[in-house]
Design a protein around this motif. Structure first.
Motif, PDB file in Angstrom:
ATOM      1  N   TYR A 116       0.850  -1.206   0.000  1.00 51.52           N
ATOM      2  CA  TYR A 116       0.000   0.000   0.000  1.00 51.52           C
ATOM      3  C   TYR A 116       0.882   1.252   0.000  1.00 51.52           C
ATOM      4  CZ  TYR A 116      -4.616   2.150   0.893  1.00 51.52           C
ATOM      5  OH  TYR A 116      -5.797   2.838   0.784  1.00 51.52           O
ATOM      6  N   VAL A 159       2.088   1.823  -3.543  1.00 53.17           N
ATOM      7  CA  VAL A 159       0.999   2.310  -4.389  1.00 53.17           C
ATOM      8  C   VAL A 159       0.694   3.772  -4.083  1.00 53.17           C
ATOM      9  CG1 VAL A 159      -1.481   2.072  -4.888  1.00 53.17           C
ATOM     10  CG2 VAL A 159      -0.019   0.033  -4.724  1.00 53.17           C
ATOM     11  N   THR A 181      -4.942   0.372  -5.992  1.00 55.29           N
ATOM     12  CA  THR A 181      -4.080  -0.251  -6.998  1.00 55.29           C
ATOM     13  C   THR A 181      -4.757  -0.249  -8.356  1.00 55.29           C
ATOM     14  OG1 THR A 181      -3.098  -1.673  -5.291  1.00 55.29           O
ATOM     15  CG2 THR A 181      -2.793  -2.333  -7.582  1.00 55.29           C
TER      16      THR A 181
END
Length: 272
Positions: free
Chosen positions: A161, A164, A237
């Motif tokens: 995460y 991203v 994503t």
């Protein structure tokens, strides 16, 4: 009599240092909401406007508001990383993150109320934003290491995460700078973007940092927070995978320049 300072917007208003007058002036000096997700568009900007008006009344500067935003945000992140999960801790984290995000909107609005921001102010705002995006997910990773709660197989997801979110932030900022550079080259004072409505704002709300802040209310309930956090990771994503080619195509369509970024005009104010 209250002191007055000019607000350099289209109406060339003069705004007394009164809360109501500042709110009214800010209502007519908002950024375009094009592309903004729902929480940021409908909730955070309003909270930021209230905070900016209060900061105007007390004579605070945009950089002081940015610093206060950082203090609140990083205090909330520190709680996630260092304090065992519980109901009181979750509420405290959300309050700190939400207030920090509202102040992140307020600094740019206050800069516009004061007649314009500065390159240094935008630099400070963006550096703090980039830092909080990175360390927030590191804090979640640390929390999961301390309290695995059956998440041993997915402990690396906060690191995914983080990647991203960091790539998305950089791509958004760089794309905006390149668009701005093209506008300057063409002699246009602003970047023209297609209008987006409320439905678009709702569709992209999983990418909203404000929604991620609210998700921390579930920290005391490990399964619930895990499901929501992973769902937000998947949505972000997917958004990034779709957005990167789109932004590349848009920039490819722009005329070539010797060095696009070196022609970029100095940023004006914060990003809020």
């Amino acid at each position: 009599m209250s002191p007055t300072v000019p607000l350099q917007d289209e109406a060339s208003l003069v705004v007394p240092r009164r809360y109501g007058a500042a709110l009214s002036a800010l209502a007519t000096a908002q950024k375009s909401s094009s592309g903004a997700p729902a929480y940021s568009r409908f909730v955070n900007r309003r909270l930021g406007r209230w905070a900016a008006a209060a900061a105007w009344v007390v004579g605070a500067t945009p950089n002081q508001v940015t610093a206060l935003s950082a203090v609140c945000t990083f205090a909330g992140i520190a709680l996630v990383a260092a304090v065992p999960s519980g109901a009181a801790m979750a509420v405290a984290v959300v309050l700190l993150l939400v207030v920090g995000y509202a102040l992140d909107s307020a600094d740019g609005q206050l800069a516009r109320l004061r007649g314009g921001g500065s390159p240094a102010g935008e630099w400070l705002d963006h550096v703090i934003d980039a830092t909080k995006i990175a360390v927030l997910h590191l804090a979640v990773f640390e929390s999961w290491l301390r309290e695995p709660e059956g998440r041993e197989a997915i402990l690396a997801l906060p690191l995914v995460y983080q990647v991203v979110a960091t790539v998305a932030f950089f791509a958004i900022v760089l794309t905006e700078q390149l668009r701005r550079a093209d506008s300057v080259r063409r002699g246009s004072p602003t970047v023209v973007r297609p209008r987006t409505g409320a439905l678009y704002s709702l569709a992209v709300v999983p990418t909203d940092y404000g929604l991620l802040c609210l998700a921390f209310l579930l920290l005391a309930w490990a399964p619930g927070f895990t499901v929501v956090y992973v769902a937000l990771l998947v949505a972000n994503t997917a958004y990034l995978v779709l957005a990167l080619p789109k932004w590349f195509r848009e920039l490819t369509a722009l005329p070539r320049t010797a060095s696009a970024l070196t022609t970029t005009a100095p940023p004006q104010g914060g990003a809020s």
